[in-house]
Design a protein around this motif. Sequence first.
Motif, PDB file in Angstrom:
ATOM      1  N   ILE A 100      10.185  -2.365 -15.696  1.00  0.00           N
ATOM      2  CA  ILE A 100       9.784  -2.030 -14.332  1.00  0.00           C
ATOM      3  C   ILE A 100      10.682  -0.876 -13.859  1.00  0.00           C
ATOM      4  O   ILE A 100      11.907  -1.030 -13.763  1.00  0.00           O
ATOM      5  CB  ILE A 100       9.917  -3.227 -13.372  1.00  0.00           C
ATOM      6  N   THR A 101      10.072   0.274 -13.571  1.00  0.00           N
ATOM      7  CA  THR A 101      10.811   1.485 -13.204  1.00  0.00           C
ATOM      8  C   THR A 101      10.346   1.988 -11.849  1.00  0.00           C
ATOM      9  O   THR A 101       9.135   2.021 -11.581  1.00  0.00           O
ATOM     10  CB  THR A 101      10.605   2.591 -14.254  1.00  0.00           C
ATOM     11  N   PRO A 155       0.811  -1.230   0.000  1.00  0.00           N
ATOM     12  CA  PRO A 155       0.000   0.000   0.000  1.00  0.00           C
ATOM     13  C   PRO A 155       0.840   1.275   0.000  1.00  0.00           C
ATOM     14  O   PRO A 155       0.341   2.334  -0.371  1.00  0.00           O
ATOM     15  CB  PRO A 155      -0.817  -0.127   1.288  1.00  0.00           C
ATOM     16  N   SER A 156       2.116   1.173   0.438  1.00  0.00           N
ATOM     17  CA  SER A 156       2.968   2.371   0.466  1.00  0.00           C
ATOM     18  C   SER A 156       3.453   2.757  -0.925  1.00  0.00           C
ATOM     19  O   SER A 156       3.990   3.854  -1.114  1.00  0.00           O
ATOM     20  CB  SER A 156       4.176   2.139   1.376  1.00  0.00           C
ATOM     21  N   LEU A 157       3.290   1.875  -1.913  1.00  0.00           N
ATOM     22  CA  LEU A 157       3.736   2.147  -3.272  1.00  0.00           C
ATOM     23  C   LEU A 157       2.577   2.582  -4.156  1.00  0.00           C
ATOM     24  O   LEU A 157       1.458   2.063  -4.032  1.00  0.00           O
ATOM     25  CB  LEU A 157       4.386   0.898  -3.901  1.00  0.00           C
ATOM     26  N   THR A 158       2.850   3.494  -5.040  1.00  0.00           N
ATOM     27  CA  THR A 158       1.887   3.838  -6.093  1.00  0.00           C
ATOM     28  C   THR A 158       2.294   3.068  -7.343  1.00  0.00           C
ATOM     29  O   THR A 158       3.269   3.407  -8.009  1.00  0.00           O
ATOM     30  CB  THR A 158       1.905   5.351  -6.370  1.00  0.00           C
ATOM     31  N   ILE A 159       1.565   2.001  -7.639  1.00  0.00           N
ATOM     32  CA  ILE A 159       1.919   1.112  -8.753  1.00  0.00           C
ATOM     33  C   ILE A 159       0.996   1.407  -9.923  1.00  0.00           C
ATOM     34  O   ILE A 159      -0.231   1.347  -9.804  1.00  0.00           O
ATOM     35  CB  ILE A 159       1.808  -0.367  -8.346  1.00  0.00           C
ATOM     36  N   GLU A 176       6.396   1.879 -11.905  1.00  0.00           N
ATOM     37  CA  GLU A 176       5.682   1.796 -13.181  1.00  0.00           C
ATOM     38  C   GLU A 176       6.009   0.464 -13.851  1.00  0.00           C
ATOM     39  O   GLU A 176       7.192   0.120 -14.008  1.00  0.00           O
ATOM     40  CB  GLU A 176       6.082   2.958 -14.094  1.00  0.00           C
ATOM     41  N   ILE A 177       4.973  -0.283 -14.224  1.00  0.00           N
ATOM     42  CA  ILE A 177       5.142  -1.584 -14.858  1.00  0.00           C
ATOM     43  C   ILE A 177       4.576  -1.514 -16.275  1.00  0.00           C
ATOM     44  O   ILE A 177       3.422  -1.120 -16.464  1.00  0.00           O
ATOM     45  CB  ILE A 177       4.428  -2.701 -14.067  1.00  0.00           C
ATOM     46  N   ARG A 178       5.374  -1.884 -17.244  1.00  0.00           N
ATOM     47  CA  ARG A 178       4.923  -1.953 -18.636  1.00  0.00           C
ATOM     48  C   ARG A 178       5.167  -3.365 -19.141  1.00  0.00           C
ATOM     49  O   ARG A 178       6.294  -3.856 -19.110  1.00  0.00           O
ATOM     50  CB  ARG A 178       5.676  -0.961 -19.505  1.00  0.00           C
ATOM     51  N   LEU A 179       4.099  -3.995 -19.629  1.00  0.00           N
ATOM     52  CA  LEU A 179       4.180  -5.356 -20.151  1.00  0.00           C
ATOM     53  C   LEU A 179       3.712  -5.371 -21.594  1.00  0.00           C
ATOM     54  O   LEU A 179       2.653  -4.811 -21.909  1.00  0.00           O
ATOM     55  CB  LEU A 179       3.321  -6.307 -19.314  1.00  0.00           C
TER      56      LEU A 179
END
Length: 434
Positions: A363-364, A309-313, A350-353
Amino acid sequence: MNKKGNILLLFSCCFLILLGLQVFYIHNSYQLEEKELNREARLIADSVLVEMEHLKKGMREDSLIKHLLKLDTQERATDKIIQYNLNLSKSTEHFNQLIDQLMEQRTKGTGFRIALKNEIYSINDLRLKKELLPPETPIVLYETKDKIEKGNLINEGKWNSDVHHQNTDQSTDEYYKSVIKSRSMFELLNVRSLIIQKIIPLCVISLSILIFLLYLFRKTLKNIELQNRKIAQLHTTIDSIAHELNTPITTLKFAIASVQETTSTHLLERQVRKLEHIVASIHTVEQTTDLVTEQEIKQFIQQLKNSYPSLTITATIQFNKNERLTKQALELILSNLVDNSSKYKANNVEIRLSFGTRVELLITDDGMGIPKEEQQHVFEKYYRISRTENHEINGLGVGLYLVKNTVERYNGTVEIISGSGKGTTFKIALPNEK
């Protein structure tokens, strides 16, 4: 070739280069010393020759020519008679003694053994147009008791001589003209021993340096081998502990399942799952062959958002087809990379697939980043970056190791773009064909 073999090869090449440089340097030093010693010896020889010229006062050249001419007129004069009359005369012996005395005075305290010789090597009769001096039989005017072996030329002389000879038997006057050539030579006979005395300290120092380098290299290799053995023992111990934990974890799961559901059981279940994740991260073997679907990817990303929850994904998914990547492999990659972002102070991930002709994962995060000098090591098992901040962060150093192993199992590639305090980007590319 293994790492130790590469180190040995590299050291051997460097050592041979250093040895060659040392030999080259000593050889040059030898030549320079030889040149300097010969220069000093020549100065001494020159001073002796100058003194001898003063003492000689035009020594016998004309009388020698008369003697040769007389022998020549008598015909059939042998070389032995000429040498006997010229080289062993009392005057020659006298000058030989003088030159030895002068040489001893000049070389006193220097350690030099200098051979010196002055000789006439050509007498050309212009009237008869013939060489009067037998070939390779010069007339030695004076020389030191130490004989020249090779010799270095000091100077050469050439002059014309007019000789008036009165023949009393025939009551006639005879005039002779000739060209005389002489030379002076010297040799420093003990030059080699003198050079060796001078360069022995240099050789000893060079040899000592080489031996010391060999000793240090040997000690370094032993230390590396010792460290490798300790690391291998540590890895074996951790793997054994992880293996032994499987049995109590399984027992705990059955025990929790058999009791009535309460708040405590939910807490225990979460802790058991955490233990399972730790054990799985140490030695994970892919057990399923189910290919991941787009829906499963979205569900798992949502689980990651709930777990951290501490991350903004944020996630972007382009899904055309999936021919190879399993659900377990994708979850292992994403969970370990997102877990690292959370540990190392990231706020945004940030996840890009992209699933097309290739599977591409990007994954950045904006976390602490990875120093460039550490990036080549972070995929090693149990490796952790040596910095103060890491002491406060829990971890075994196996997450990125598992990511790299999984990617290599699919014949893919993984690339790091990062720097201290600049966040981290992982670029992963996998084939997407059966």
